[in-house]
Design a protein around this motif. Sequence first.
Motif, PDB file in Angstrom:
ATOM      1  N   GLU A 102      -1.711 -12.888   1.550  1.00 25.35           N
ATOM      2  CA  GLU A 102      -3.567 -12.239   0.612  1.00 25.35           C
ATOM      3  C   GLU A 102      -3.857 -10.697   1.828  1.00 25.35           C
ATOM      4  OE1 GLU A 102      -7.149 -13.677  -2.305  1.00 25.35           O
ATOM      5  OE2 GLU A 102      -5.681 -15.018   0.195  1.00 25.35           O
ATOM      6  N   PHE A 103      -3.630 -11.324   2.935  1.00 28.14           N
ATOM      7  CA  PHE A 103      -4.474  -9.734   3.972  1.00 28.14           C
ATOM      8  C   PHE A 103      -3.682  -9.095   4.085  1.00 28.14           C
ATOM      9  CE2 PHE A 103      -4.714  -8.556   7.800  1.00 28.14           C
ATOM     10  CZ  PHE A 103      -6.186  -8.070   8.075  1.00 28.14           C
ATOM     11  N   LEU A 104      -2.263  -8.858   4.097  1.00 26.99           N
ATOM     12  CA  LEU A 104      -1.198  -8.129   3.963  1.00 26.99           C
ATOM     13  C   LEU A 104      -1.466  -6.677   2.816  1.00 26.99           C
ATOM     14  CD1 LEU A 104       1.698  -9.660   6.165  1.00 26.99           C
ATOM     15  CD2 LEU A 104      -0.005  -7.995   7.356  1.00 26.99           C
ATOM     16  N   ARG A 105      -1.594  -8.219   1.431  1.00 27.21           N
ATOM     17  CA  ARG A 105      -1.185  -7.240   0.367  1.00 27.21           C
ATOM     18  C   ARG A 105      -2.337  -6.012   0.592  1.00 27.21           C
ATOM     19  NH1 ARG A 105      -2.783 -11.728  -2.138  1.00 27.21           N
ATOM     20  NH2 ARG A 105      -0.386 -12.148  -2.347  1.00 27.21           N
ATOM     21  N   ALA A 106      -3.475  -6.015   1.264  1.00 26.53           N
ATOM     22  CA  ALA A 106      -4.981  -5.384   0.993  1.00 26.53           C
ATOM     23  C   ALA A 106      -3.957  -3.702   2.174  1.00 26.53           C
ATOM     24  CB  ALA A 106      -6.015  -5.473   1.111  1.00 26.53           C
ATOM     25  N   VAL A 107      -3.573  -4.548   3.153  1.00 27.70           N
ATOM     26  CA  VAL A 107      -3.088  -3.491   3.984  1.00 27.70           C
ATOM     27  C   VAL A 107      -2.087  -2.413   4.209  1.00 27.70           C
ATOM     28  CG1 VAL A 107      -2.642  -3.620   6.224  1.00 27.70           C
ATOM     29  CG2 VAL A 107      -4.331  -5.024   6.698  1.00 27.70           C
ATOM     30  N   LEU A 108      -1.050  -3.517   3.448  1.00 24.83           N
ATOM     31  CA  LEU A 108      -0.457  -2.771   2.410  1.00 24.83           C
ATOM     32  C   LEU A 108      -0.063  -2.090   1.466  1.00 24.83           C
ATOM     33  CD1 LEU A 108       2.537  -4.758   3.915  1.00 24.83           C
ATOM     34  CD2 LEU A 108       1.917  -3.089   5.537  1.00 24.83           C
ATOM     35  N   ASP A 109      -1.383  -1.967   0.342  1.00 20.64           N
ATOM     36  CA  ASP A 109      -1.803  -1.696  -0.448  1.00 20.64           C
ATOM     37  C   ASP A 109      -1.008   0.420  -0.599  1.00 20.64           C
ATOM     38  OD1 ASP A 109      -3.348  -0.025  -2.582  1.00 20.64           O
ATOM     39  OD2 ASP A 109      -3.127  -2.072  -3.463  1.00 20.64           O
ATOM     40  N   LYS A 110      -0.074   1.082  -1.456  1.00 22.33           N
ATOM     41  CA  LYS A 110       0.027   1.880  -1.249  1.00 22.33           C
ATOM     42  C   LYS A 110      -0.807   3.310  -1.319  1.00 22.33           C
ATOM     43  CE  LYS A 110       4.621   0.842  -2.176  1.00 22.33           C
ATOM     44  NZ  LYS A 110       5.903   1.869  -3.212  1.00 22.33           N
ATOM     45  N   GLU A 111      -1.970   2.359  -1.941  1.00 25.33           N
ATOM     46  CA  GLU A 111      -3.189   3.784  -2.733  1.00 25.33           C
ATOM     47  C   GLU A 111      -3.955   3.599  -1.463  1.00 25.33           C
ATOM     48  OE1 GLU A 111      -4.331   4.108  -6.646  1.00 25.33           O
ATOM     49  OE2 GLU A 111      -1.939   4.934  -7.247  1.00 25.33           O
ATOM     50  N   ASN A 112      -4.540   2.336  -0.929  1.00 21.89           N
ATOM     51  CA  ASN A 112      -6.002   2.478  -0.509  1.00 21.89           C
ATOM     52  C   ASN A 112      -5.498   1.191   1.168  1.00 21.89           C
ATOM     53  OD1 ASN A 112      -7.626   3.171  -2.452  1.00 21.89           O
ATOM     54  ND2 ASN A 112      -7.173   1.180  -4.300  1.00 21.89           N
ATOM     55  N   GLY A 113      -4.558   1.248   1.061  1.00 19.92           N
ATOM     56  CA  GLY A 113      -4.231   0.075   2.655  1.00 19.92           C
ATOM     57  C   GLY A 113      -4.263   1.107   3.470  1.00 19.92           C
ATOM     58  N   LEU A 114      -3.956   0.685   4.702  1.00 18.92           N
ATOM     59  CA  LEU A 114      -3.603   1.510   5.906  1.00 18.92           C
ATOM     60  C   LEU A 114      -2.128   1.612   6.551  1.00 18.92           C
ATOM     61  CD1 LEU A 114      -6.256  -0.760   7.801  1.00 18.92           C
ATOM     62  CD2 LEU A 114      -6.448   1.432   6.696  1.00 18.92           C
ATOM     63  N   ARG A 115      -1.396   1.783   5.734  1.00 18.48           N
ATOM     64  CA  ARG A 115       0.036   2.392   5.659  1.00 18.48           C
ATOM     65  C   ARG A 115      -0.070   3.487   6.853  1.00 18.48           C
ATOM     66  NH1 ARG A 115       4.647   0.676   2.894  1.00 18.48           N
ATOM     67  NH2 ARG A 115       3.928  -1.123   1.363  1.00 18.48           N
TER      68      ARG A 115
END
Length: 325
Positions: A102-115
């Motif tokens: 669940e945490f990584l889903r937010a981190v890896l979000d293509k638009e709003n994450g930290l990729r």
Amino acid sequence: MDFEKIMAQLRPPLKQRLVVAAAEDDMVLKAVAAAQQRELVDPILCGDPVAIEKLARQWAVDISHMEVVPAASRAEAARTAVSLVRRGHGEILMKGILPTAEFLRAVLDKENGLRGPGILSHVGVLHSPMLDRTLLLTDAAMVPYPDLKTKAELIRNAVHVARGLGIHTPKVAALAAVEVVNPDMQATIDAAALTIMNRRGQIKDCIVDGPLALDLAVSAEAVQHKGIRSEVAGRADIFLFHNIEAANSTLKGFVFGGGCLFGGLLVGARAPVVVASRSDSDHAKLYSIACAAALTETTSAIREIHVEPVDASPRRQEGVQSAVN
């Protein structure tokens, strides 16, 4: 093991802002408070304010000088924490009491994450009391079965961590079950290729050698007995594993069988990410925070890509909250 001495060695030059997703956990709060007391970080806690305050009182943790940003759920806390870091209101992200997926889903979000531009990988940072030195293991948690190209990126990420910890030209052991190239063992072929890539300048700022068995990477005595000539053997700083099973099992063996202090980081994102296990002690979580704070090059890079200037004045609740809205 002199924990305070290790922490002193990891002390970063600047206090950085640590944003915690779902901070309503006693071990997390203890670690964060200890990191603040040591002037490593300035914490921002995202989550349920009532639960956070209740735990703080129960465990006598002082959070009076920490920002608390409300979130209605743990998933929202993850998105909020990521948004704060993305918008320049934090330099380090930390997982609290929520599932890693669940945490990584937010981190890896293509638009709003930290990729970031490369891969996201896990680097385990161990301090061995027996060897009296720091060891970096990759990848024990994120990349299950890396191919040759991915292994080169794993090395680059681990080298970045090593340099942040003061190991300026780390020695990288490309591990396999044996120290000779065997066409039937892909790990040995990849290790040999990585060694050549390093010598030709394709992998920089480190010394790579392999294939090396684990005993040769760790033990100078084993190197002498086997008659191996290598700049890395017996002195490796970074241990590159062929797959996640080998890396994870070895890491846990070092921690639970070898008494090593362990910290875990995800690197390759736009900020250092602390992903400690829910079962880790507050000391282990504090060590992870200190390692993340030591990566000054990463925090400098994230400041350069922010579209919003960071207000250096003392933050107020409404100022931080506005970054999320």
